[in-house]
Motif scaffolding. Structure first.
Motif, PDB file in Angstrom:
ATOM      1  N   PRO A 193      -4.147  -1.785   0.584  1.00 51.07           N
ATOM      2  CA  PRO A 193      -4.200  -3.139   1.154  1.00 51.07           C
ATOM      3  C   PRO A 193      -2.835  -3.628   1.605  1.00 51.07           C
ATOM      4  O   PRO A 193      -2.725  -4.326   2.619  1.00 51.07           O
ATOM      5  N   LEU A 194      -1.799  -3.221   0.881  1.00 50.55           N
ATOM      6  CA  LEU A 194      -0.441  -3.628   1.255  1.00 50.55           C
ATOM      7  C   LEU A 194      -0.091  -3.117   2.643  1.00 50.55           C
ATOM      8  O   LEU A 194       0.358  -3.879   3.507  1.00 50.55           O
ATOM      9  N   THR A 195      -0.306  -1.807   2.877  1.00 53.79           N
ATOM     10  CA  THR A 195       0.043  -1.251   4.186  1.00 53.79           C
ATOM     11  C   THR A 195      -0.873  -1.793   5.274  1.00 53.79           C
ATOM     12  O   THR A 195      -0.436  -2.015   6.397  1.00 53.79           O
ATOM     13  N   LEU A 196      -2.145  -2.021   4.932  1.00 55.58           N
ATOM     14  CA  LEU A 196      -3.080  -2.550   5.931  1.00 55.58           C
ATOM     15  C   LEU A 196      -2.622  -3.909   6.435  1.00 55.58           C
ATOM     16  O   LEU A 196      -2.589  -4.170   7.642  1.00 55.58           O
ATOM     17  N   VAL A 258      -9.182  -2.172  12.189  1.00 62.19           N
ATOM     18  CA  VAL A 258     -10.634  -2.029  12.023  1.00 62.19           C
ATOM     19  C   VAL A 258     -11.000  -0.569  11.723  1.00 62.19           C
ATOM     20  O   VAL A 258     -11.872  -0.293  10.902  1.00 62.19           O
ATOM     21  N   LEU A 259     -10.284   0.350  12.372  1.00 60.33           N
ATOM     22  CA  LEU A 259     -10.536   1.772  12.121  1.00 60.33           C
ATOM     23  C   LEU A 259     -10.275   2.115  10.662  1.00 60.33           C
ATOM     24  O   LEU A 259     -11.073   2.801  10.012  1.00 60.33           O
ATOM     25  N   LEU A 260      -9.161   1.631  10.121  1.00 58.89           N
ATOM     26  CA  LEU A 260      -8.844   1.919   8.723  1.00 58.89           C
ATOM     27  C   LEU A 260      -9.827   1.235   7.790  1.00 58.89           C
ATOM     28  O   LEU A 260     -10.264   1.827   6.792  1.00 58.89           O
ATOM     29  N   ALA A 261     -10.208  -0.022   8.119  1.00 63.15           N
ATOM     30  CA  ALA A 261     -11.205  -0.700   7.293  1.00 63.15           C
ATOM     31  C   ALA A 261     -12.479   0.133   7.250  1.00 63.15           C
ATOM     32  O   ALA A 261     -13.043   0.381   6.177  1.00 63.15           O
ATOM     33  N   ALA A 262     -12.907   0.611   8.422  1.00 59.88           N
ATOM     34  CA  ALA A 262     -14.132   1.422   8.478  1.00 59.88           C
ATOM     35  C   ALA A 262     -13.957   2.720   7.706  1.00 59.88           C
ATOM     36  O   ALA A 262     -14.889   3.172   7.023  1.00 59.88           O
ATOM     37  N   SER A 263     -12.775   3.316   7.768  1.00 66.11           N
ATOM     38  CA  SER A 263     -12.575   4.576   7.047  1.00 66.11           C
ATOM     39  C   SER A 263     -12.560   4.336   5.537  1.00 66.11           C
ATOM     40  O   SER A 263     -13.001   5.195   4.770  1.00 66.11           O
TER      41      SER A 263
ATOM     42  N   LEU B  22      -7.151  10.583   8.132  1.00 65.03           N
ATOM     43  CA  LEU B  22      -6.511   9.744   9.132  1.00 65.03           C
ATOM     44  C   LEU B  22      -5.016   9.722   8.866  1.00 65.03           C
ATOM     45  O   LEU B  22      -4.578   9.324   7.800  1.00 65.03           O
ATOM     46  N   ALA B  23      -4.262  10.121   9.854  1.00 65.19           N
ATOM     47  CA  ALA B  23      -2.815  10.169   9.655  1.00 65.19           C
ATOM     48  C   ALA B  23      -2.254   8.793   9.342  1.00 65.19           C
ATOM     49  O   ALA B  23      -1.283   8.661   8.618  1.00 65.19           O
ATOM     50  N   THR B  24      -2.910   7.739   9.852  1.00 65.41           N
ATOM     51  CA  THR B  24      -2.386   6.384   9.659  1.00 65.41           C
ATOM     52  C   THR B  24      -2.426   5.961   8.200  1.00 65.41           C
ATOM     53  O   THR B  24      -1.708   5.058   7.798  1.00 65.41           O
ATOM     54  N   ASP B  25      -3.293   6.600   7.408  1.00 64.75           N
ATOM     55  CA  ASP B  25      -3.399   6.197   6.012  1.00 64.75           C
ATOM     56  C   ASP B  25      -2.407   6.957   5.128  1.00 64.75           C
ATOM     57  O   ASP B  25      -2.259   6.648   3.951  1.00 64.75           O
ATOM     58  N   LEU B  69      -1.308  14.707  -0.285  1.00 64.78           N
ATOM     59  CA  LEU B  69      -1.611  14.697   1.156  1.00 64.78           C
ATOM     60  C   LEU B  69      -2.046  16.082   1.598  1.00 64.78           C
ATOM     61  O   LEU B  69      -3.012  16.238   2.341  1.00 64.78           O
ATOM     62  N   TRP B  70      -1.298  17.098   1.133  1.00 62.39           N
ATOM     63  CA  TRP B  70      -1.649  18.469   1.489  1.00 62.39           C
ATOM     64  C   TRP B  70      -3.047  18.794   0.978  1.00 62.39           C
ATOM     65  O   TRP B  70      -3.866  19.390   1.668  1.00 62.39           O
ATOM     66  N   LEU B  71      -3.327  18.356  -0.245  1.00 65.84           N
ATOM     67  CA  LEU B  71      -4.625  18.655  -0.851  1.00 65.84           C
ATOM     68  C   LEU B  71      -5.751  17.981  -0.082  1.00 65.84           C
ATOM     69  O   LEU B  71      -6.808  18.549   0.145  1.00 65.84           O
ATOM     70  N   ARG B  72      -5.539  16.721   0.328  1.00 63.07           N
ATOM     71  CA  ARG B  72      -6.603  15.958   0.983  1.00 63.07           C
ATOM     72  C   ARG B  72      -6.765  16.332   2.451  1.00 63.07           C
ATOM     73  O   ARG B  72      -7.869  16.375   2.961  1.00 63.07           O
ATOM     74  N   TYR B  73      -5.638  16.521   3.127  1.00 63.55           N
ATOM     75  CA  TYR B  73      -5.708  16.700   4.573  1.00 63.55           C
ATOM     76  C   TYR B  73      -5.470  18.152   4.991  1.00 63.55           C
ATOM     77  O   TYR B  73      -5.916  18.552   6.056  1.00 63.55           O
TER      78      TYR B  73
END
Lengths: 273, 76
Positions: A193-196, A258-263, B22-25, B69-73
């Motif tokens: 949530p912090l990064t979001l 929204v993409l991250l929320a959905a994921s 997702l790389a963004t996460d 990260l390696w384990l998950r992705y």
């Protein structure tokens, strides 16, 4: 809190001369009129609050008008609304959550997407020109909704114990499990949530700051620059270019949120490994 | 789980969110490790009056984050 709340004086930077260059975070505090006082603190109705109300009205009117006489052969307005809705429904919700559960999250994701997108674009649309999400409270409020939903549906699906067991990825050596569990706990409950929230806030804040630097900076050069006043033109060209770039970033950040929320929803609903 | 989609010949396609690839996460994971174990290290340092557990914790946290990260992705 009370210091920044009451200090309308932070709007006036230097003594005597009214200058907004270079821009500071204090420039984002734009009270319009005082609402009420609690003890020492006066609470103001601010410009982002006005913008978020305007966005609410605009979106409501848009959706009501464009879908009121919905027909199988859509009108132009209905067609556009359907395109936006289909984008959220198919490319975000169904893609991330899966064809079984996505439909009940689509309204939330659609509302989040349109709401964030319009509020971000307010950053470059005159006369609004202030991205609402550059005040950190707004992204935090939106993130709280997402946060409650993905934990709620996760616990609902797996049970409380099962939800925590589900966080641990498969294929771990057993001595690492407690460490990884701690790490996953931290990720699920704090850093996600912090990064979001901070990703949206930071992008809007920094982007707006950048535009202000080039546009107000160009003005300052023109007025006080002497020989440098010619540089104002390239500064403004840069500013115009960055405005276009910023429009893209603002769309992208609404999409990513929204993409991250959905994921997160999809991740919480995933079957056991 | 209920679904209001009309029952059709289509099979259930799981969402990609399930794998959260997702790389963004990734940033959330990369922050979690150093913060968690750095925080534990800070507490241990505070209790024992030492100084070296905090940096060790940060490093171990980074290593665990990257491993996770390696384990998950990274694994098929």
């Amino acid at each position: 809190m009370s210091a920044t709340m009451t200090a309308a004086g932070t709007l006036l930077p230097m003594a005597g001369e009214e200058s907004h260059f270079p821009p500071t975070p204090a420039d984002f505090w734009q009270p319009l009129f005082p609402m009420f006082s609690l003890g020492e603190t006066t609470y103001y109705f601010t410009r982002p609050m006005a913008l978020i109300l305007i966005s609410f009205i605009v979106l409501t009117v848009w959706l009501l008008v464009s879908t009121r006489r919905a027909s199988v052969v859509p009108s132009k307005g209905q067609w556009f609304t359907e395109r936006v809705y289909d984008f959220v429904r198919n490319d975000i919700a169904r893609d991330m959550i899966g064809s079984r559960d996505f439909l009940r999250f689509t309204p939330l994701l659609f509302a989040l997407f349109t709401f964030i997108l319009l509020n971000n674009w307010f950053g470059i649309i005159p006369p609004f020109q202030n991205p609402t999400m550059a005040r950190v409270a707004f992204p935090i409020a939106l993130t709280l909704i997402v946060y409650v939903v993905y934990h709620w549906i996760g616990v609902q699906k797996h049970g409380l114990g099962g939800y925590f067991r589900f966080m641990i990825p498969p294929g771990l050596p057993s001595w690492l499990v407690p460490f990884i569990f701690l790490l996953e706990l931290m990720t699920f409950f704090i850093t996600r949530p912090l990064t979001l929230a901070l990703r949206l806030f930071g992008n809007m804040f920094a982007g707006h700051m950048l535009l202000v630097v080039f546009i107000i900076g160009g003005w300052e050069l023109l007025v006080h620059g002497g020989a440098l006043s010619l540089v104002a033109l390239p500064a403004w060209i840069m500013g115009a270019g960055l405005t276009v770039f910023e429009a893209l970033i603002q769309f992208l950040q609404a999409y990513v949120f929204v993409l991250l929320a959905a994921s997160y929803f999809g991740g919480a609903l995933a079957d056991e490994h | 789980m209920s679904s209001s989609e009309p029952a059709g010949p289509e099979e259930h396609t799981p969402g990609r969110g399930a794998q959260t690839h997702l790389a963004t996460d990734a940033i959330a994971y990369l922050l979690a490790g150093p913060f968690t174990f750095g925080g534990i290290g800070f507490g241990v340092d505070h209790l024992l009056g030492t100084w070296f557990v905090l940096p060790l914790g940060v490093l171990a946290g980074m290593a665990l984050s990257i491993y996770l990260l390696w384990l998950r992705y990274g694994t098929p």
